[in-house]
Design a protein around this motif. Sequence first.
Motif, PDB file in Angstrom:
ATOM      1  N   GLY A  61       0.817  -1.212   0.000  1.00  0.00           N
ATOM      2  CA  GLY A  61       0.000   0.000   0.000  1.00  0.00           C
ATOM      3  C   GLY A  61       0.846   1.255   0.000  1.00  0.00           C
ATOM      4  O   GLY A  61       0.519   2.247  -0.666  1.00  0.00           O
ATOM      5  N   PHE A  62       1.947   1.223   0.735  1.00  0.00           N
ATOM      6  CA  PHE A  62       2.831   2.387   0.815  1.00  0.00           C
ATOM      7  C   PHE A  62       3.448   2.717  -0.547  1.00  0.00           C
ATOM      8  O   PHE A  62       3.419   3.865  -0.996  1.00  0.00           O
ATOM      9  N   ILE A  63       4.006   1.699  -1.216  1.00  0.00           N
ATOM     10  CA  ILE A  63       4.615   1.940  -2.524  1.00  0.00           C
ATOM     11  C   ILE A  63       3.562   2.414  -3.519  1.00  0.00           C
ATOM     12  O   ILE A  63       3.796   3.340  -4.319  1.00  0.00           O
ATOM     13  N   TRP A  64       2.393   1.805  -3.493  1.00  0.00           N
ATOM     14  CA  TRP A  64       1.322   2.211  -4.403  1.00  0.00           C
ATOM     15  C   TRP A  64       0.879   3.644  -4.120  1.00  0.00           C
ATOM     16  O   TRP A  64       0.625   4.429  -5.046  1.00  0.00           O
ATOM     17  N   ASP A  65       0.806   4.000  -2.854  1.00  0.00           N
ATOM     18  CA  ASP A  65       0.381   5.351  -2.471  1.00  0.00           C
ATOM     19  C   ASP A  65       1.363   6.391  -2.987  1.00  0.00           C
ATOM     20  O   ASP A  65       0.963   7.406  -3.568  1.00  0.00           O
ATOM     21  N   VAL A  66       2.648   6.157  -2.785  1.00  0.00           N
ATOM     22  CA  VAL A  66       3.653   7.101  -3.277  1.00  0.00           C
ATOM     23  C   VAL A  66       3.557   7.231  -4.794  1.00  0.00           C
ATOM     24  O   VAL A  66       3.619   8.329  -5.354  1.00  0.00           O
ATOM     25  N   SER A  67       3.389   6.096  -5.461  1.00  0.00           N
ATOM     26  CA  SER A  67       3.295   6.104  -6.916  1.00  0.00           C
ATOM     27  C   SER A  67       2.086   6.896  -7.392  1.00  0.00           C
ATOM     28  O   SER A  67       2.165   7.672  -8.359  1.00  0.00           O
ATOM     29  N   LEU A  68       0.948   6.733  -6.715  1.00  0.00           N
ATOM     30  CA  LEU A  68      -0.257   7.469  -7.100  1.00  0.00           C
ATOM     31  C   LEU A  68      -0.074   8.969  -6.904  1.00  0.00           C
ATOM     32  O   LEU A  68      -0.538   9.775  -7.719  1.00  0.00           O
ATOM     33  N   HIS A  69       0.584   9.361  -5.834  1.00  0.00           N
ATOM     34  CA  HIS A  69       0.814  10.796  -5.605  1.00  0.00           C
ATOM     35  C   HIS A  69       1.731  11.377  -6.679  1.00  0.00           C
ATOM     36  O   HIS A  69       1.550  12.524  -7.096  1.00  0.00           O
ATOM     37  N   ILE A  70       2.716  10.611  -7.102  1.00  0.00           N
ATOM     38  CA  ILE A  70       3.614  11.096  -8.151  1.00  0.00           C
ATOM     39  C   ILE A  70       2.868  11.256  -9.467  1.00  0.00           C
ATOM     40  O   ILE A  70       3.061  12.235 -10.187  1.00  0.00           O
ATOM     41  N   GLY A  71       2.000  10.305  -9.780  1.00  0.00           N
ATOM     42  CA  GLY A  71       1.315  10.339 -11.067  1.00  0.00           C
ATOM     43  C   GLY A  71       0.067  11.188 -11.102  1.00  0.00           C
ATOM     44  O   GLY A  71      -0.297  11.708 -12.159  1.00  0.00           O
ATOM     45  N   ARG A  72      -0.609  11.349  -9.942  1.00  0.00           N
ATOM     46  CA  ARG A  72      -1.914  12.022  -9.954  1.00  0.00           C
ATOM     47  C   ARG A  72      -2.012  13.211  -9.015  1.00  0.00           C
ATOM     48  O   ARG A  72      -3.005  13.936  -9.044  1.00  0.00           O
ATOM     49  N   GLY A  73      -1.047  13.420  -8.140  1.00  0.00           N
ATOM     50  CA  GLY A  73      -1.111  14.558  -7.242  1.00  0.00           C
ATOM     51  C   GLY A  73      -1.851  14.243  -5.963  1.00  0.00           C
ATOM     52  O   GLY A  73      -1.973  13.090  -5.551  1.00  0.00           O
ATOM     53  N   ARG A  74      -2.378  15.273  -5.327  1.00  0.00           N
ATOM     54  CA  ARG A  74      -2.985  15.109  -4.011  1.00  0.00           C
ATOM     55  C   ARG A  74      -4.316  14.374  -4.113  1.00  0.00           C
ATOM     56  O   ARG A  74      -4.963  14.348  -5.165  1.00  0.00           O
ATOM     57  N   ASP A  75      -4.736  13.806  -2.990  1.00  0.00           N
ATOM     58  CA  ASP A  75      -5.985  13.066  -2.926  1.00  0.00           C
ATOM     59  C   ASP A  75      -7.157  14.014  -2.700  1.00  0.00           C
ATOM     60  O   ASP A  75      -7.006  15.095  -2.124  1.00  0.00           O
ATOM     61  N   GLU A  76      -8.329  13.568  -3.135  1.00  0.00           N
ATOM     62  CA  GLU A  76      -9.536  14.348  -2.870  1.00  0.00           C
ATOM     63  C   GLU A  76      -9.969  14.208  -1.414  1.00  0.00           C
ATOM     64  O   GLU A  76     -10.750  15.006  -0.917  1.00  0.00           O
ATOM     65  N   HIS A  84      -4.518   3.754   0.476  1.00  0.00           N
ATOM     66  CA  HIS A  84      -4.611   4.038   1.907  1.00  0.00           C
ATOM     67  C   HIS A  84      -5.246   2.890   2.671  1.00  0.00           C
ATOM     68  O   HIS A  84      -4.931   2.675   3.847  1.00  0.00           O
ATOM     69  N   TYR A  85      -6.136   2.156   2.036  1.00  0.00           N
ATOM     70  CA  TYR A  85      -6.789   1.044   2.717  1.00  0.00           C
ATOM     71  C   TYR A  85      -5.772  -0.051   3.034  1.00  0.00           C
ATOM     72  O   TYR A  85      -5.802  -0.646   4.120  1.00  0.00           O
ATOM     73  N   PHE A  86      -4.874  -0.332   2.093  1.00  0.00           N
ATOM     74  CA  PHE A  86      -3.838  -1.337   2.345  1.00  0.00           C
ATOM     75  C   PHE A  86      -2.923  -0.886   3.476  1.00  0.00           C
ATOM     76  O   PHE A  86      -2.542  -1.686   4.348  1.00  0.00           O
ATOM     77  N   ILE A  87      -2.575   0.405   3.476  1.00  0.00           N
ATOM     78  CA  ILE A  87      -1.702   0.916   4.537  1.00  0.00           C
ATOM     79  C   ILE A  87      -2.399   0.827   5.880  1.00  0.00           C
ATOM     80  O   ILE A  87      -1.828   0.346   6.880  1.00  0.00           O
ATOM     81  N   LEU A  88      -3.640   1.275   5.930  1.00  0.00           N
ATOM     82  CA  LEU A  88      -4.366   1.301   7.198  1.00  0.00           C
ATOM     83  C   LEU A  88      -4.594  -0.107   7.732  1.00  0.00           C
ATOM     84  O   LEU A  88      -4.377  -0.375   8.919  1.00  0.00           O
ATOM     85  N   VAL A  89      -5.024  -1.009   6.860  1.00  0.00           N
ATOM     86  CA  VAL A  89      -5.237  -2.392   7.295  1.00  0.00           C
ATOM     87  C   VAL A  89      -3.910  -3.007   7.747  1.00  0.00           C
ATOM     88  O   VAL A  89      -3.848  -3.676   8.793  1.00  0.00           O
ATOM     89  N   GLY A  90      -2.841  -2.765   7.003  1.00  0.00           N
ATOM     90  CA  GLY A  90      -1.553  -3.324   7.375  1.00  0.00           C
ATOM     91  C   GLY A  90      -1.057  -2.813   8.711  1.00  0.00           C
ATOM     92  O   GLY A  90      -0.594  -3.584   9.560  1.00  0.00           O
ATOM     93  N   LEU A  91      -1.171  -1.501   8.944  1.00  0.00           N
ATOM     94  CA  LEU A  91      -0.709  -0.938  10.210  1.00  0.00           C
ATOM     95  C   LEU A  91      -1.597  -1.366  11.370  1.00  0.00           C
ATOM     96  O   LEU A  91      -1.110  -1.586  12.493  1.00  0.00           O
ATOM     97  N   PHE A  92      -2.898  -1.475  11.120  1.00  0.00           N
ATOM     98  CA  PHE A  92      -3.791  -1.937  12.183  1.00  0.00           C
ATOM     99  C   PHE A  92      -3.460  -3.384  12.551  1.00  0.00           C
ATOM    100  O   PHE A  92      -3.403  -3.744  13.733  1.00  0.00           O
ATOM    101  N   LEU A  93      -3.219  -4.219  11.541  1.00  0.00           N
ATOM    102  CA  LEU A  93      -2.847  -5.602  11.817  1.00  0.00           C
ATOM    103  C   LEU A  93      -1.482  -5.694  12.490  1.00  0.00           C
ATOM    104  O   LEU A  93      -1.220  -6.623  13.254  1.00  0.00           O
ATOM    105  N   LEU A  94      -0.616  -4.724  12.227  1.00  0.00           N
ATOM    106  CA  LEU A  94       0.660  -4.684  12.926  1.00  0.00           C
ATOM    107  C   LEU A  94       0.436  -4.497  14.422  1.00  0.00           C
ATOM    108  O   LEU A  94       1.049  -5.185  15.255  1.00  0.00           O
ATOM    109  N   PHE A  95      -0.450  -3.581  14.767  1.00  0.00           N
ATOM    110  CA  PHE A  95      -0.799  -3.377  16.170  1.00  0.00           C
ATOM    111  C   PHE A  95      -1.436  -4.641  16.755  1.00  0.00           C
ATOM    112  O   PHE A  95      -1.116  -5.067  17.868  1.00  0.00           O
ATOM    113  N   VAL A  96      -2.331  -5.260  15.980  1.00  0.00           N
ATOM    114  CA  VAL A  96      -2.991  -6.483  16.428  1.00  0.00           C
ATOM    115  C   VAL A  96      -1.971  -7.605  16.632  1.00  0.00           C
ATOM    116  O   VAL A  96      -2.082  -8.396  17.586  1.00  0.00           O
ATOM    117  N   THR A  97      -0.957  -7.673  15.761  1.00  0.00           N
ATOM    118  CA  THR A  97       0.075  -8.701  15.902  1.00  0.00           C
ATOM    119  C   THR A  97       0.796  -8.576  17.237  1.00  0.00           C
ATOM    120  O   THR A  97       1.014  -9.567  17.943  1.00  0.00           O
TER     121      THR A  97
END
Length: 596
Positions: A61-76, A84-97
């Motif tokens: 999610g992090f790599i994809w997010d950076v790539s999207l910002h480079i290609g499309r700019g800021r988010d709406e 962001h969903y991959f990042i959020l789920v991944g970080l939440f599961l990190l806490f759960v781990t």
Amino acid sequence: MSIATTVLTIGLLWVAYLHRTGRITWLARVGDVAAERLHRPSWAALPLVLFVVTILCAFFGFIWDVSLHIGRGRDEGPLANPAHYFILVGLFLLFVTGMTAMVLPRGEKPGRAAVRITRSWYAPVGGILIAGCGLYALIGFPLDDIWHRIFGQDVTLWGPTHLMLIGGAGFSLIGLLLLEYEGRKAREAATGEPVRDGRGMWLVRCFAFGGLIIGLSVFQIEYDFGVEQFRLVLQPMMITAAAAFALVAARIVLGPGAAVVAVLFAAGVRALTALMVGPVLGAPHNVFALYLGAAVVVELLALTPLIRRRVLFGAVAGVLVATVGMWLESLWIGAVYLYPWPTSMWPEALAMSVPVGIAAGACGALLARVLRSEGLPRPAIRRTIVIVSVLILGGSTANGLIATVPENATATVALTEAGAADGRTVTADVRIEPADLVGDDPEWVSILAWQGGPGLGNGFVTDRLERTGPDTFRSTTPVPVDGTWKTVLRVQDGRTLTAVPIFLPADEGIGAEETAAPETFTREFVPEITLLQRERNFDHPAWLFGAASLVVLVCSLLLVAALAWGAGRISRYAGGLPAPAEPDPSPADPKPTAVP
């Protein structure tokens, strides 16, 4: 999203309560299955399995997010970006781990270093550290939204709240290594003999160090995409820090070949992620540091008797990584990166990288001593090493951030239509004044066109200009200058870091007018940050930004202190039999200081 996360957290806490009161047994049974497979207690085995899933999800999610910002700019909006969903789920599961490692032990003390939570509840230190890293990263999400509302969209990886997100995930690998060690020592205490894992578990542990390399490499991602907003001299320093710390620890702990296996695993994960984000999803692609030269240097040095003196070995390895290792890495950088390392940059790069390499290598050796049950030097020595290392890394980073903008410098640009069918594209002839502004071997003189949305180059084009005279440069490929594209001329030569706008679209969201791209124009060089971070809001008191950044810095230092505390506690209390290195023939430190 915060509400949904809170509700989910309450549900998971309810499951934890039911497990600890003995009202459910399925969680214990799942942990037992993992324990049987990995030959570790359930409170270490199950989190190890969960961690693999969570960290890969967050990293993708992090790599994809950076790539999207480079290609499309800021988010709406915060949820308008699918990454962001991959990042959020991944970080939440990190806490759960981490919380899983803390919750699973019931009716037992998970290792001699375990921390007492209640009268009968003890939690492993590694679990606490993983949960803390996950919580630190998760806090970065709402703070990032608040940050952008106050200071605007600082479209850079090195925004303070962005560093919280990636730093928490990256440093969690240290917690994972410590948790695995706690589990191994607990099993040894239960059986009365050392754990001798097979080749499969040795590979798993090598992969954990490979994950640590990836985790420490996330700070370099802007350089991997070719949109670095800071001086190029920082790149070899960051590669040195990650390589010296992770590879020194891997080689000491796991023996011959471990450093090479770790970097090959890291390269495989990075390559697969780049393939998914670039060709498969159609976003701008990225490359990555290889670390193979650094790994070979560490492996060769480990063949000498110096391996027996752990901290000294780490320091010397750091010097070799920063010199020979980075020279070998520069061959890879020159082959695949947009901006190779120029010869003129090496004196400053070495002045920054060598001290950082020594410090990182020494810290990696301290971690290795913990993971090999060799104990740590006395508190005054180990604390000095860690504190001095933080100061060295901070000082080198501060030096790399120093950049100057020339006064009364201009660029005269003549554009030639390239005649593309999907929008206006041009080539450029550039004359820079004064003539001596750019030396003979600059880091870059290039044109960057980005955030153009889906289309030519997936919203991202970079053109390294060809030098045609002492002060003149020429395009080698067409660049777009219409629509939502932001096209700028960039110059970095030593400490000079500056840019000239070629085309910037009107942006009602930030009240910015269009900067047109006529056939010929002359414009002054300005601070690059005002163009690349155009959406950033500078209309606030200077002290407010400084205070907010200081808060993030304090939180980051507390995280580092927590990791150092955890390693020290485990070294002090876990003790026991030295961990065998498969198949490291090197003897352990002749004077271990571990408390039995």
